[in-house]
Design an enzyme around this catalytic site. Sequence first.
Site, PDB file in Angstrom:
ATOM      1  N   SER A 304      -6.107   1.995   5.709  1.00  0.00           N
ATOM      2  CA  SER A 304      -6.985   0.869   5.410  1.00  0.00           C
ATOM      3  C   SER A 304      -8.440   1.292   5.588  1.00  0.00           C
ATOM      4  O   SER A 304      -8.733   2.439   5.940  1.00  0.00           O
ATOM      5  CB  SER A 304      -6.655  -0.296   6.348  1.00  0.00           C
ATOM      6  OG  SER A 304      -6.855   0.117   7.694  1.00  0.00           O
ATOM      7  N   HIS A 326       2.326   5.665  -1.181  1.00  0.00           N
ATOM      8  CA  HIS A 326       0.989   5.688  -1.779  1.00  0.00           C
ATOM      9  C   HIS A 326      -0.089   5.221  -0.811  1.00  0.00           C
ATOM     10  O   HIS A 326      -1.270   5.225  -1.151  1.00  0.00           O
ATOM     11  CB  HIS A 326       0.950   4.836  -3.043  1.00  0.00           C
ATOM     12  CG  HIS A 326       0.727   3.356  -2.815  1.00  0.00           C
ATOM     13  ND1 HIS A 326       1.445   2.617  -1.914  1.00  0.00           N
ATOM     14  CD2 HIS A 326      -0.146   2.483  -3.397  1.00  0.00           C
ATOM     15  CE1 HIS A 326       1.039   1.357  -1.943  1.00  0.00           C
ATOM     16  NE2 HIS A 326       0.073   1.244  -2.829  1.00  0.00           N
TER      17      HIS A 326
END
Length: 397
Positions: A304, A326
């Site tokens: 993130s 991913h």
Amino acid sequence: MSYVEVPGAKVPIRMWTDPSTVDGGAMQQLQNVATLPWIKGLAVMPDVHYGKGATVGSVIAMSGAVCPAAVGVDIGCGMSAVKSSLTANDLPEDLSRLRSKIERAIPVGRGMHRDEVDPGRLFQFPTAGWDDFWSRFDGIAESVKFRHERAQKQMGTLGSGNHFIEFCLDETGAVWLMLHSGSRNIGKELAEYHIGQAQKLPHNQGLVDRDLAVFVADTPQMAAYRNDLFWAQEYAKYNRAIMMALFQEVVRREFRKAKATFDPVISCHHNYVAEERYEGMDLLVTRKGAIRAGGGDFGIIPGSMGTGSYIVKGLGNEKSFNSASHGAGRKMSRSAAKRTFSTKDLEEQTRGVECRKDSGVVDEIPGAYKRIETVIEQQRDLVEVVAKLKQVICVKG
């Protein structure tokens, strides 16, 4: 960890995560996919979470068929990263100017370039095939033909949502440039058009979920979809390449004294279809939120906006159809994140990162995502880590 097999209707579901941690909606989607008549295999990545029709973080191998919703609406979405000759010692204490320069060079959100970017003016940009690519625009679905000018001006732009541009440091102090984007609005419109077309076909009327509608081989609908799909995947690849070239231009200008140079760019799709062969069968392999991780393939697995990312090399595990995750993967929806977290939480969780910290990006807060270190650990038989990156600048749409 190695994978866990969960029984499916037509094929076992191979999961590189603890099945008990997968929410009920996502698990039901996996079971639904496993009922498709054309399916030959289903691999589930550690970042798996609920999506439209098919989960994000799934690899679906089918014979003679492809499901457009299992590609996702951002056809060709993926990552690019490049290592530079710069180090942490070259960076100024205040990175806000550099962030502003990046945002000025590359439109974000719904923005687009005022004029189409001329790749010929970009430093050492490989322009071979560029004119041929655009000449094939006339062959895509009639419903999007009027988007030609918009598609040209959005080439080399970021978009919004979880797309980002980052300036990162690896554990040795080397500077990396990284970005995440796809085929922009033109890819989305092509995806939505073809999903709608597939849902009308007679062979899809008895499916457990209408969003799993497929095109089958040797039909005009499949031919039309493959044409548009592969064109959109190419658009996404060019889009990232142009953004990366623009990003490098900014860095060269801002660090003139250091004379920045760059290694070859690593680039990988994570929403796409590829023709691959497994166990003697020619299959259409759909990766929705998954990268190819064949033996020696370089890939990028981002976390993130406040946690960091990994550059990896594939180990070529055919049980996963040569695939890996991913990214970290969401653990809560965007609306849940907005209900749960505040801008104060965002400021705390992105401390040390030059980035937006306003309410418009609270849904992208690190707390809304799975822990990237855990995701990497769960796929040690799929990839090896080449470098761990930590962002110091993050540009969001």
